[in-house]
Write a protein that holds these residues in place. Structure first.
Motif, PDB file in Angstrom:
ATOM      1  N   ALA A 187     -50.844 -15.435  16.554  1.00 56.14           N
ATOM      2  CA  ALA A 187     -50.020 -16.556  16.081  1.00 56.14           C
ATOM      3  C   ALA A 187     -49.704 -16.362  14.606  1.00 56.14           C
ATOM      4  CB  ALA A 187     -50.748 -17.879  16.291  1.00 56.14           C
ATOM      5  N   LEU A 188     -48.610 -16.968  14.169  1.00 56.98           N
ATOM      6  CA  LEU A 188     -48.279 -16.930  12.751  1.00 56.98           C
ATOM      7  C   LEU A 188     -49.380 -17.616  11.944  1.00 56.98           C
ATOM      8  CD1 LEU A 188     -44.470 -17.773  12.946  1.00 56.98           C
ATOM      9  CD2 LEU A 188     -45.500 -15.558  12.438  1.00 56.98           C
ATOM     10  N   ALA A 189     -49.684 -17.032  10.791  1.00 57.67           N
ATOM     11  CA  ALA A 189     -50.823 -17.515  10.002  1.00 57.67           C
ATOM     12  C   ALA A 189     -50.425 -18.719   9.161  1.00 57.67           C
ATOM     13  CB  ALA A 189     -51.363 -16.396   9.122  1.00 57.67           C
ATOM     14  N   ASP A 190     -50.268 -19.858   9.838  1.00 57.62           N
ATOM     15  CA  ASP A 190     -50.091 -21.144   9.163  1.00 57.62           C
ATOM     16  C   ASP A 190     -51.448 -21.835   9.199  1.00 57.62           C
ATOM     17  OD1 ASP A 190     -47.381 -20.615   8.975  1.00 57.62           O
ATOM     18  OD2 ASP A 190     -46.884 -21.725  10.786  1.00 57.62           O
ATOM     19  N   ALA A 242     -60.838 -44.766  22.180  1.00 58.08           N
ATOM     20  CA  ALA A 242     -59.451 -44.345  22.390  1.00 58.08           C
ATOM     21  C   ALA A 242     -58.983 -43.460  21.243  1.00 58.08           C
ATOM     22  CB  ALA A 242     -58.554 -45.572  22.508  1.00 58.08           C
ATOM     23  N   PHE A 243     -57.970 -42.665  21.499  1.00 62.68           N
ATOM     24  CA  PHE A 243     -57.360 -41.791  20.490  1.00 62.68           C
ATOM     25  C   PHE A 243     -58.413 -40.930  19.778  1.00 62.68           C
ATOM     26  CE2 PHE A 243     -54.937 -45.708  20.925  1.00 62.68           C
ATOM     27  CZ  PHE A 243     -53.710 -45.202  21.348  1.00 62.68           C
ATOM     28  N   PRO A 244     -59.115 -40.093  20.525  1.00 66.19           N
ATOM     29  CA  PRO A 244     -60.156 -39.255  19.923  1.00 66.19           C
ATOM     30  C   PRO A 244     -59.580 -38.319  18.863  1.00 66.19           C
ATOM     31  CG  PRO A 244     -59.613 -38.518  22.140  1.00 66.19           C
ATOM     32  CD  PRO A 244     -58.919 -39.825  21.956  1.00 66.19           C
ATOM     33  N   HIS A 245     -60.437 -37.845  17.984  1.00 64.35           N
ATOM     34  CA  HIS A 245     -59.965 -37.077  16.833  1.00 64.35           C
ATOM     35  C   HIS A 245     -59.233 -35.795  17.237  1.00 64.35           C
ATOM     36  CE1 HIS A 245     -64.182 -35.606  17.464  1.00 64.35           C
ATOM     37  NE2 HIS A 245     -63.590 -34.432  17.295  1.00 64.35           N
ATOM     38  N   HIS A 246     -59.657 -35.168  18.349  1.00 69.12           N
ATOM     39  CA  HIS A 246     -58.977 -33.932  18.748  1.00 69.12           C
ATOM     40  C   HIS A 246     -57.543 -34.206  19.174  1.00 69.12           C
ATOM     41  CE1 HIS A 246     -59.420 -34.910  23.054  1.00 69.12           C
ATOM     42  NE2 HIS A 246     -60.655 -35.282  22.765  1.00 69.12           N
ATOM     43  N   LEU A 247     -57.257 -35.383  19.732  1.00 67.56           N
ATOM     44  CA  LEU A 247     -55.891 -35.758  20.075  1.00 67.56           C
ATOM     45  C   LEU A 247     -55.066 -35.954  18.805  1.00 67.56           C
ATOM     46  CD1 LEU A 247     -53.571 -36.838  21.875  1.00 67.56           C
ATOM     47  CD2 LEU A 247     -54.691 -39.083  21.773  1.00 67.56           C
ATOM     48  N   LEU A 248     -55.623 -36.661  17.837  1.00 72.89           N
ATOM     49  CA  LEU A 248     -54.898 -36.910  16.595  1.00 72.89           C
ATOM     50  C   LEU A 248     -54.580 -35.604  15.880  1.00 72.89           C
ATOM     51  CD1 LEU A 248     -57.009 -39.960  15.376  1.00 72.89           C
ATOM     52  CD2 LEU A 248     -54.774 -40.020  16.506  1.00 72.89           C
ATOM     53  N   LEU A 249     -55.527 -34.679  15.854  1.00 72.61           N
ATOM     54  CA  LEU A 249     -55.286 -33.379  15.225  1.00 72.61           C
ATOM     55  C   LEU A 249     -54.165 -32.625  15.936  1.00 72.61           C
ATOM     56  CD1 LEU A 249     -58.927 -32.239  14.464  1.00 72.61           C
ATOM     57  CD2 LEU A 249     -57.130 -32.677  12.780  1.00 72.61           C
ATOM     58  N   ARG A 250     -54.129 -32.716  17.261  1.00 72.35           N
ATOM     59  CA  ARG A 250     -53.073 -32.025  18.009  1.00 72.35           C
ATOM     60  C   ARG A 250     -51.700 -32.605  17.697  1.00 72.35           C
ATOM     61  NH1 ARG A 250     -51.014 -33.065  22.990  1.00 72.35           N
ATOM     62  NH2 ARG A 250     -52.758 -34.405  23.589  1.00 72.35           N
ATOM     63  N   LEU A 251     -51.621 -33.935  17.537  1.00 71.69           N
ATOM     64  CA  LEU A 251     -50.332 -34.566  17.243  1.00 71.69           C
ATOM     65  C   LEU A 251     -49.825 -34.193  15.858  1.00 71.69           C
ATOM     66  CD1 LEU A 251     -50.831 -38.177  18.677  1.00 71.69           C
ATOM     67  CD2 LEU A 251     -49.938 -36.146  19.825  1.00 71.69           C
ATOM     68  N   ALA A 252     -50.750 -33.840  14.952  1.00 72.84           N
ATOM     69  CA  ALA A 252     -50.358 -33.480  13.588  1.00 72.84           C
ATOM     70  C   ALA A 252     -50.174 -31.978  13.398  1.00 72.84           C
ATOM     71  CB  ALA A 252     -51.409 -33.983  12.603  1.00 72.84           C
ATOM     72  N   THR A 253     -50.558 -31.181  14.381  1.00 72.93           N
ATOM     73  CA  THR A 253     -50.483 -29.721  14.226  1.00 72.93           C
ATOM     74  C   THR A 253     -49.569 -29.113  15.290  1.00 72.93           C
ATOM     75  OG1 THR A 253     -52.557 -29.533  15.494  1.00 72.93           O
ATOM     76  CG2 THR A 253     -52.723 -29.537  13.091  1.00 72.93           C
ATOM     77  N   GLN A 254     -50.100 -28.871  16.476  1.00 73.97           N
ATOM     78  CA  GLN A 254     -49.325 -28.201  17.509  1.00 73.97           C
ATOM     79  C   GLN A 254     -48.103 -29.004  17.922  1.00 73.97           C
ATOM     80  OE1 GLN A 254     -51.490 -27.354  21.112  1.00 73.97           O
ATOM     81  NE2 GLN A 254     -50.107 -25.706  21.677  1.00 73.97           N
ATOM     82  N   GLU A 255     -48.282 -30.294  18.162  1.00 73.37           N
ATOM     83  CA  GLU A 255     -47.134 -31.102  18.587  1.00 73.37           C
ATOM     84  C   GLU A 255     -46.117 -31.253  17.456  1.00 73.37           C
ATOM     85  OE1 GLU A 255     -46.445 -32.093  21.668  1.00 73.37           O
ATOM     86  OE2 GLU A 255     -48.238 -30.989  22.236  1.00 73.37           O
ATOM     87  N   ALA A 256     -46.586 -31.389  16.229  1.00 74.15           N
ATOM     88  CA  ALA A 256     -45.660 -31.490  15.099  1.00 74.15           C
ATOM     89  C   ALA A 256     -44.860 -30.203  14.941  1.00 74.15           C
ATOM     90  CB  ALA A 256     -46.427 -31.807  13.823  1.00 74.15           C
ATOM     91  N   ALA A 257     -45.515 -29.057  15.092  1.00 75.14           N
ATOM     92  CA  ALA A 257     -44.800 -27.779  14.986  1.00 75.14           C
ATOM     93  C   ALA A 257     -43.734 -27.669  16.071  1.00 75.14           C
ATOM     94  CB  ALA A 257     -45.792 -26.623  15.091  1.00 75.14           C
ATOM     95  N   ARG A 258     -44.069 -28.080  17.270  1.00 78.56           N
ATOM     96  CA  ARG A 258     -43.093 -28.026  18.359  1.00 78.56           C
ATOM     97  C   ARG A 258     -41.941 -28.991  18.116  1.00 78.56           C
ATOM     98  NH1 ARG A 258     -47.360 -27.861  23.490  1.00 78.56           N
ATOM     99  NH2 ARG A 258     -47.885 -25.629  23.306  1.00 78.56           N
ATOM    100  N   ALA A 259     -42.229 -30.155  17.561  1.00 79.24           N
ATOM    101  CA  ALA A 259     -41.173 -31.120  17.274  1.00 79.24           C
ATOM    102  C   ALA A 259     -40.171 -30.561  16.283  1.00 79.24           C
ATOM    103  CB  ALA A 259     -41.785 -32.403  16.724  1.00 79.24           C
ATOM    104  N   LEU A 260     -40.647 -29.710  15.365  1.00 79.98           N
ATOM    105  CA  LEU A 260     -39.775 -29.089  14.371  1.00 79.98           C
ATOM    106  C   LEU A 260     -39.086 -27.833  14.900  1.00 79.98           C
ATOM    107  CD1 LEU A 260     -41.295 -31.095  12.565  1.00 79.98           C
ATOM    108  CD2 LEU A 260     -41.509 -29.281  10.859  1.00 79.98           C
ATOM    109  N   GLY A 261     -39.463 -27.415  16.111  1.00 81.37           N
ATOM    110  CA  GLY A 261     -38.863 -26.222  16.693  1.00 81.37           C
ATOM    111  C   GLY A 261     -39.621 -24.948  16.429  1.00 81.37           C
ATOM    112  N   PHE A 262     -40.777 -25.032  15.778  1.00 77.13           N
ATOM    113  CA  PHE A 262     -41.597 -23.853  15.498  1.00 77.13           C
ATOM    114  C   PHE A 262     -42.691 -23.766  16.557  1.00 77.13           C
ATOM    115  CE2 PHE A 262     -39.759 -25.117  11.427  1.00 77.13           C
ATOM    116  CZ  PHE A 262     -39.219 -23.912  10.985  1.00 77.13           C
ATOM    117  N   ILE A 263     -42.291 -23.417  17.767  1.00 76.92           N
ATOM    118  CA  ILE A 263     -43.207 -23.504  18.906  1.00 76.92           C
ATOM    119  C   ILE A 263     -44.323 -22.476  18.827  1.00 76.92           C
ATOM    120  CG2 ILE A 263     -41.462 -24.501  20.429  1.00 76.92           C
ATOM    121  CD1 ILE A 263     -41.040 -21.745  21.624  1.00 76.92           C
ATOM    122  N   GLU A 264     -44.150 -21.441  17.994  1.00 82.27           N
ATOM    123  CA  GLU A 264     -45.188 -20.425  17.869  1.00 82.27           C
ATOM    124  C   GLU A 264     -46.222 -20.812  16.811  1.00 82.27           C
ATOM    125  OE1 GLU A 264     -42.141 -19.584  14.741  1.00 82.27           O
ATOM    126  OE2 GLU A 264     -42.152 -20.298  16.814  1.00 82.27           O
TER     127      GLU A 264
END
Length: 347
Positions: free
Chosen positions: A266-269, A236-258
């Motif tokens: 994409a912006l070079a973050d 359960a909770f494979p590493h690619h899911l955890l990485l997504r929750l800390a990167t793409q999903e975290a950026a979207r949660a902050l409102g930085f959807i790009e």
């Protein structure tokens, strides 16, 4: 605590986060113009919310009322070349009266910003909400219109299936900070139920008062280990899911959807890690090693919007030595510990 203390605490946090490979964060605190100042200087991205209790300006921290936080948003939202975004920050439904939360909703509509608050942190809060309002905290906030605006809901540890359906329908982002839950013996927020119900989730560290450090790499590891053990499934909770929750999903949660993704245009973050340490070998899967083996000391380069913040292990935008000394001096002053005595114990 003095207003200027917040600036030095925030710059210290920025130093630590950059060294952990973090390019953006959400903060929900006081004297947020000082945090905004730190973010602008550090070159990071942030979603900043000035915490309010709805008790009237005279009883708020620093005597700052809702009108003052609105002025802060008008000044700082979109500042630092768009790297700073602002939200309204009522503390929680258990601290803020309903009339105040209605005012917050109206201001969010008028300003075109989101809301960041604490939600359903314990079963006791749920019982109190049912007794006072006849609804769970989640249902209460939905009834008040809070979730009609982009919302970052911290924790959501005690939630029903009906609550999860509301959060999913309204597109609320839940900030999941498992290290805090363990340290404070709060119980564990049900990450599996969030994801199965379609609730959006972003991983976080929480503040150092309840976590001690701001090591997101550690949070990746802890999240995987804790929840695999909870559900009794090592797959359960494979590493690619955890990485997504800390990167793409975290950026979207902050409102930085790009942000939060590596792709052309994409912006070079981005961060670069040194994978030559023995703890990286054998390197069957670099992605899995980031989650389960990496250390902050492996982070060698950090870029935000293409600008270097860390270069070959050295901070570029912040004077780390001065910040360490000033933050420690102020922290010791607040607890009444003379620096000359503390030096005996800290070297």
């Amino acid at each position: 605590m003095e207003e200027e203390d917040v600036y030095w605490g925030a710059t210290l946090a920025c130093c630590e986060m950059i060294r952990c490979g973090v390019v953006g964060f959400a903060d929900h605190y006081f004297w947020m113009h000082q945090v905004a100042r730190a973010v602008a200087e550090a070159g990071m991205k942030a979603l900043l919310a000035w915490c309010q209790f709805g008790l009237g300006a005279a009883q708020e921290v620093g005597g700052v009322g809702l009108e003052d936080t609105v002025a802060f948003i008008r000044e700082w939202n979109g500042a630092a070349d768009g790297r700073i975004r602002c939200a309204l920050g009522p503390h929680s439904p258990y601290m803020c009266p309903p009339d105040f939360l209605r005012r917050v909703v109206k201001e969010a509509e008028r300003l075109g910003v989101g809301i960041h608050l604490h939600v359903s942190e314990s079963e006791e809060q749920v019982r109190n909400s049912l007794r006072a309002y006849g609804r769970t905290p989640v249902a209460h906030l939905a009834d008040l219109g809070v979730f009609e605006h982009p919302t970052l809901a911290a924790h959501c540890i005690a939630v029903s299936d009906e609550d999860l359906a509301i959060l999913a329908e309204k597109g609320v982002y839940v900030a999941h900070t498992p290290k805090t839950y363990m340290k404070l013996a709060m119980g564990m927020a049900p990450l599996d139920r969030f994801l199965n119900a379609g609730v959006r989730v972003a991983l976080g560290t929480d503040g150092p008062a309840s976590n001690n450090d701001l090591n997101t790499l550690e949070v990746l590891r802890i999240t995987g280990l804790v929840h695999k053990n909870r559900v009794g499934d090592p797959a359960a909770f494979p590493h690619h899911l955890l990485l997504r929750l800390a990167t793409q999903e975290a950026a979207r949660a902050l409102g930085f959807i790009e942000s939060g993704v590596l792709k052309p245009g994409a912006l070079a973050d981005l961060i670069l890690l040194d994978t030559r340490g023995v703890h990286w070998f054998p390197r069957h899967s670099l992605a899995a090693n980031i989650v389960y083996a990496s250390h902050p000391s492996d982070v060698r380069y950090v870029f935000c919007d293409g600008r270097p913040l860390l270069w070959d292990g050295q901070l570029v935008t912040l004077d780390e030595e001065r910040i360490r000394d000033e933050a420690e001096r102020r922290a010791l002053r607040m607890v009444g510990a003379p620096m000359r005595l503390m030096r005996r114990y800290v070297g």
